[in-house]
Design an enzyme around this catalytic site. Structure first.
Site, short mmCIF file in Angstrom:
data_model
loop_
_atom_site.label_atom_id
_atom_site.label_comp_id
_atom_site.label_asym_id
_atom_site.label_seq_id
_atom_site.Cartn_x
_atom_site.Cartn_y
_atom_site.Cartn_z
N GLU A 70 9.46 15.83 15.16
CA GLU A 70 9.88 15.70 13.76
C GLU A 70 9.06 16.65 12.89
O GLU A 70 7.86 16.49 12.72
CB GLU A 70 9.70 14.27 13.28
CG GLU A 70 10.31 14.00 11.92
CD GLU A 70 10.24 12.54 11.53
OE1 GLU A 70 11.18 12.06 10.88
OE2 GLU A 70 9.23 11.89 11.86
N LYS A 102 0.86 -1.18 0.00
CA LYS A 102 0.00 0.00 0.00
C LYS A 102 0.90 1.24 0.00
O LYS A 102 1.45 1.62 1.03
CB LYS A 102 -0.92 0.04 1.23
CG LYS A 102 -1.99 1.15 1.11
CD LYS A 102 -2.40 1.74 2.43
CE LYS A 102 -1.56 2.91 2.84
NZ LYS A 102 -1.69 4.12 1.98
N GLU A 124 9.55 1.49 10.86
CA GLU A 124 10.57 2.54 10.73
C GLU A 124 9.85 3.86 10.83
O GLU A 124 9.09 4.22 9.93
CB GLU A 124 11.31 2.38 9.40
CG GLU A 124 12.69 3.04 9.40
CD GLU A 124 12.67 4.48 8.92
OE1 GLU A 124 12.37 5.37 9.76
OE2 GLU A 124 12.93 4.71 7.75
N CYS A 163 13.51 11.05 6.60
CA CYS A 163 13.45 10.56 7.98
C CYS A 163 14.77 10.73 8.70
O CYS A 163 14.80 10.89 9.92
CB CYS A 163 13.00 9.10 8.00
SG CYS A 163 14.09 7.97 7.10
#
Length: 508
Positions: free
Chosen positions: A402, A185, A260, A299
Site C-alpha cells: 500500500e 485518539k 480496518e 484506504c
C-alpha cells in the site's frame, strides 16, 4: 481552531467533562501540509493522560450503571441527531479546518462533513427503530427467552490521519448509539476536527465523562489504550504494521478488537466498458477518481488499474494525459483539484516506491516527481504529481504494498479468469471494482472478488447503512451498517422460567 476561545489552544485533552493540557505540559505544532508552516498547537499527551481519560470513561460507564448507558434509546438517538444538525451548522468552518489539517481540498472537506452528519443520523435511526430484543422460541409457553444487546463498555477509538473526522464518526456514532463511553485518539498530525467534534458533543448535551479525547502519539497514547485493563474494546483504523501491534497489545486483556487496515484495491476494466466514446470517457474519468482523490491517501483507492489488453494502450495514454492536467495546489485555493500529501515523511515514502518501481521495470507515463512551485503550490509544501506507472507486474513492491499516495499502477489481462486472478492476488481485500457492459460478467466477477466492497461500473461511493471492512489483511470486523453497531455491543440471553418446579435430578 473552533470553540477554543474559552481555553488555551494547548488544552486539547478532554477527560471527565473538562479540557486539560497534557500532564507533562508537552505540546505539538500542527503543520499545514501545503506550506509546512504551523497553524495550531495541541497538547502532546502520554500514558498518564490516557489513564486519566480511561478512568473518566470507566466512571461514566460504571459497569452499565452510568448515566449514558441507562439513557433511553430515544434520547440517545435525539442527541445524535442534534450532533448532526450542529455539523451541518458548522459545515464551512469544519470543512476548511479539515482541508488545512489533512491537505485535502475544501470541497472534499465539505463532503466529509456531510458524510459525518449522515453517519450520526443513520445510527440514530437504526437504534431508534429497534425492538426490545429478539424472542427465542424455547418450545414451551412456560419459558420466556430473549436475546438483548448491551453496550460493551469503555471503547478506545484510534483513528487515522487521512479522513480524521469521517473515521472518528464511524466509531463515535455507533459507540454512543449503543450506550458506550469512549476515549478517542486521533492521529497526532491531524487532530483538529476530532477535537471540534468533541466540542459539538458537549454542546449537544452529552453527559460528562462519556466522550474523552487524548491528543498524542501512537507509541504512548495508542499503545496504552490497547493494553489498558479498563478498556473493553479497541477499534483501530490505520496501517497493517500498527494494526498488528494493536492486536498483539490488546490480546492479554482479551478485549474486543476491530481493525480496518487498508488495502491494495483493484479497478478491473473490460474492453466492453469502453465500447463507445462516452463509455470510454466515463471509465477513464472514474479511474482517475479511484486513484487520485485526496492525492491517493485513501484506504480504498483504486491504485491497481487492471485493464484488458485490447484497450490498454488507448486507455493508458488518455489516463496519463488527463493525470498531467490535474491542478495541484493548496486545498483552500480556488480551482485546485488535488492537494499535498499529509507530511514530508509520507511524500518520501511515495518517492521511494516510485523509484523502486522504475528500477524493477515499470514505465513512467506521467508524474513521478515533485511539481514546480507556484503561488498555490509553495515549494515548502508536500506536493507530488499524480503518477501513472505502466507495464507493472505482481512481483513489484509498488503493486504488492500500500503506497497511500498519488500512484497508479497498470496491469493487463486477456481473459475473465486472468482478470479475477490478478484482482485477488493481494494479501489485502478491502475494495475493488469491475467495469463491463455485460451484466452477467459483472455479477460473476463481483461474486468472485475477495474484497469487502465491490463496485460495478463505479468507484468509491459508500452508504452508511452498508457494512464497510475487508477480507484478509484488510482487517477484522466491520464499520457502518447493522454490523457496525454490533461491534459496540455484547449479546445477552435472558431465559425466564415462568412456571418453575423441582427437577428431581438428585434423589435426596
Amino acid at each position: 481552531m473552533t470553540g477554543q476561545q474559552a481555553r488555551q489552544a494547548e488544552q486539547t485533552i478532554h477527560a471527565g467533562g473538562e479540557w486539560h493540557p497534557a500532564v507533562s505540559g508537552a505540546t505539538r505544532e500542527i503543520l499545514d501540509p501545503a506550506d509546512a508552516l504551523p497553524f495550531a498547537v495541541v497538547a502532546e499527551g502520554d500514558e498518564k493522560d490516557t489513564d486519566l481519560a480511561v478512568a473518566a470513561a470507566h466512571r461514566a460507564f460504571d459497569g452499565g450503571r452510568g448515566e449514558w448507558s441507562l439513557t433511553p434509546v430515544a434520547e440517545r438517538a435525539a442527541l445524535l441527531r442534534r450532533v448532526a444538525d450542529l455539523l451541518v451548522r458548522d459545515r464551512e468552518k469544519l470543512g476548511l479546518l479539515e482541508s488545512r489539517d489533512a491537505g485535502k481540498t475544501v470541497e472534499e472537506g465539505r463532503v466529509d462533513i456531510d458524510c459525518v452528519a449522515d453517519a450520526f443520523r443513520y445510527f440514530a435511526d437504526l437504534v431508534a427503530a429497534e425492538g426490545p430484543g429478539r424472542v427465542v422460541d424455547a418450545g414451551s409457553t412456560d419459558i420466556h427467552s430473549v436475546v438483548v444487546h448491551e453496550p460493551v463498555g469503555v471503547c478506545a477509538l484510534i483513528t487515522p490521519w487521512n479522513y480524521p473526522l469521517l473515521q472518528a464518526s464511524w466509531k463515535i456514532a455507533p459507540a454512543l448509539a449503543a450506550g458506550n463511553t469512549f476515549v478517542v485518539k486521533p492521529s497526532e498530525i491531524t487532530p483538529l476536527t476530532t477535537i471540534a467534534l468533541i466540542e459539538l458533543l458537549v454542546e449537544a448535551g452529552l453527559p460528562a465523562g462519556v466522550a474523552n479525547i487524548v491528543t498524542g502519539p501512537g507509541h504512548s497514547v495508542g499503545a496504552r489504550l490497547a493494553e489498558h485493563p479498563d478498556v473493553d474494546l479497541v477499534s483501530f483504523t490505520g496501517g497493517l504494521v500498527s494494526g498488528t501491534k494493536v492486536a498483539q497489545t490488546a490480546a492479554p486483556t482479551v478485549k474486543k478488537v476491530a481493525l480496518e487496515l487498508g488495502g491494495k484495491n483493484p479497478n478491473v476494466v473490460f474492453a466492453d466498458a469502453c465500447a463507445t466514446d462516452e463509455a470510454f470517457d466515463t471509465a477513464v474519468d472514474q479511474a482517475l477518481n479511484a486513484a487520485f482523490i485526496h492525492s491517493g491517501q485513501v484506504c480504498s483507492a483504486g491504485a491497481r488499474l487492471i485493464v484488458e489488453e485490447s484497450v490498454r494502450d488507448r486507455f493508458v495514454a488518455e489516463l496519463a494525459r488527463r493525470a498531467q492536467k490535474i491542478r495541484l495546489g493548496r486545498g483552500t485555493a480556488e480551482g485546485v483539484e488535488c492537494g499535498p500529501l499529509v507530511s514530508e515523511q509520507q511524500r518520501a515514502k511515495v518517492e521511494a516506491y516510485v523509484e523502486s518501481a522504475l528500477e524493477e521495470g515499470a514505465v513512467l507515463r506521467s508524474g513521478g516527481k515533485r511539481p514546480e512551485p507556484s503561488a498555490d503550490r509553495p515549494e515548502s509544501g508536500y506536493f507530488y504529481e499524480p503518477t501513472v506507472l505502466d507495464h507493472c507486474h505482481r512481483e513489484m513492491r509498488v503493486v504488492r504494498e500500500e503506497v497511500f499516495g498519488p500512484v497508479l499502477t497498470v496491469e493487463t489481462f486477456r481473459t475473465e479468469d486472468e482478470a479475477v486472478a490478478l484482482a485477488n492476488d493481494t494479501e489485502y481485500g478491502l475494495a475493488g471494482a469491475v467495469w463491463t457492459a455485460d451484466a452477467g460478467r459483472a455479477r460473476r466477477v463481483a461474486g468472485r472478488l475477495r474484497h469487502g466492497t465491490v463496485w460495478i461500473n463505479d468507484f468509491h461511493p459508500y452508504l452508511p447503512q452498508a457494512e464497510w471492512g475487508g477480507f484478509g489483511k484488510s482487517g477484522v470486523g466491520r464499520e457502518l451498517g447493522p454490523a457496525g453497531l454490533a461491534e459496540y455491543r455484547e449479546s445477552k440471553h435472558v431465559y425466564q422460567n415462568l412456571a418453575p418446579k423441582p427437577v428431581r435430578w438428585f434423589a435426596g
